[in-house]
Design an enzyme around this catalytic site. Sequence first.
Site, mmCIF file in Angstrom:
data_model
loop_
_atom_site.group_PDB
_atom_site.id
_atom_site.type_symbol
_atom_site.label_atom_id
_atom_site.label_comp_id
_atom_site.label_asym_id
_atom_site.label_seq_id
_atom_site.Cartn_x
_atom_site.Cartn_y
_atom_site.Cartn_z
ATOM 1 N N ILE A 115 1.164 -1.509 0.183
ATOM 2 C CA ILE A 115 0.264 -0.242 -0.022
ATOM 3 C C ILE A 115 1.294 1.117 0.368
ATOM 4 C CG2 ILE A 115 -1.604 1.099 1.182
ATOM 5 C CD1 ILE A 115 -2.718 -1.419 2.584
ATOM 6 N N ASP A 116 0.989 2.419 -0.983
ATOM 7 C CA ASP A 116 1.842 3.386 -1.582
ATOM 8 C C ASP A 116 0.543 4.300 -0.642
ATOM 9 O OD1 ASP A 116 4.258 2.047 -2.124
ATOM 10 O OD2 ASP A 116 2.978 2.460 -4.845
ATOM 11 N N VAL A 117 1.583 4.765 0.065
ATOM 12 C CA VAL A 117 0.381 6.231 0.656
ATOM 13 C C VAL A 117 1.686 7.681 0.919
ATOM 14 C CG1 VAL A 117 -0.597 7.028 2.990
ATOM 15 C CG2 VAL A 117 -0.033 4.570 2.775
#
Lengths: 252, 211
Positions: A115-117
């Site tokens: 999950i890229d935030v």
Amino acid sequence: MLSRNFRLQKVGNYEWLKKNYNFSKISFSIDELIILDVSRNKQGTEEFYEYVGLLTEECFVPIAAGGGVRDLEQARKLLQSGADKVVVNTLLVENSDVIKDIVREFGQQCTVASIDVKKSDSGYKVWTHNGCIQQSEPLEYWIESAANLPVGEIYLNSIDRDGTGHGYQFDLIKHIPQGISVPVIMAGGAGQYLHLNEGLNHESIDAVATAHLFNFVGTGLKNARIELIKNGHDLPDWDVDLASQLKNILSS
Amino acid sequence: MNKTHKVAVIDYGMGNVWSVVSALKYLGAEVDLVKDPDLLSNYRYLVLPGVGSFKKGMERLRQGALDQAIVDCVKHYGANILGICLGMQLLVSKGMEHGETDGLGLLPGVVDRFTKTELQGNKIPHVGFNAIKISKSSGLFTDIPDYSNFYFTHSYRLLATNVPVTRSALCSYGIDFLAAFEVDNICGAQFHPEKSQTNGLIMLRNFFKYV
């Protein structure tokens, strides 16, 4: 192949990687290797699968690989090419049924949701499609939906910190919903052992990842591991020499 | 070529065979990936790898007529078998993952999911390196010190109760579960020796040399 820390800087092809990074040796300083194809176009090609196999020759640690995985067959290919786990990212928002299929076929432990935030004016947002498309739902929502699929692990990566070497975005921890039962790997920003140490000290973080070039070239990673062990972290310590003595022991 | 170290890695489409083959080749074993049940009896050593669900694993073995072939090799021809992860689980009589399923039944035992009570707050899957407690440092566990680390990734476990083992290793994850065992020519490891660096390589060597 692009390095994760300098996303837009081409650091070299397979031959370059093989020459400059001895993954077999590096593997004695880590607990797991994550290989991501972050090519801007043509992800998940045959060439990438081949690289995964070649790069991980004589690496006896778990290998997670991904980048552009869109269907069950691609996942199977990766697993046949040397990966033990499949990393998914865009699938989580685009077609989570495929992740369920992968889980059904290979088990929950076989999947890692990356999950890229990125921070925005309205809080932390998840970016997919190789960091190109922003999702409108809050971060909590995506962590929860990944955990509920269920995937085996969550790889929580701060795009803002990725490659800076300034340390992890610990702010993200607050957004991990209570009672999440899958292990969380913190990624993005580690530049020295103190960052890794800080990460491992957080109760809701189960593992820390680093892609910082400083760690891969020279003895940075090896020394970081020694320091972490000194600091009381329960990490295995491998006998590298013994491993080389075992080579071909059955044929002699 | 030393024929005694010729090993069949059973290929039934479940997971990371590449890693297992590569570790065995590193040790210098002569490795064949085998799908054909009729060929299995040519081997003194069998490795049953596998990641995935118990139900699916058994389905695949049955579809390939490999289930009976494995049992014949181990029970009648005396081949040594090493089951790894799911492969270890399939050696026993029953698994509860995605519905109750009969296993190969080479040993008694039921593979079930870690319960909340057993886990005592630990997360599942149980992922990562963990230390094992070894009953005897011989046979499969030769040269492996007590509390050595091995790589685990699983949500289902086999408990040591009612599996009659000669040598065993336990791992603690809330509860003590069976991490590896040796009973005559039958060996199993819940962890991945092919993913456990030096320790795993030693254990794989032991399977050929000391079991």
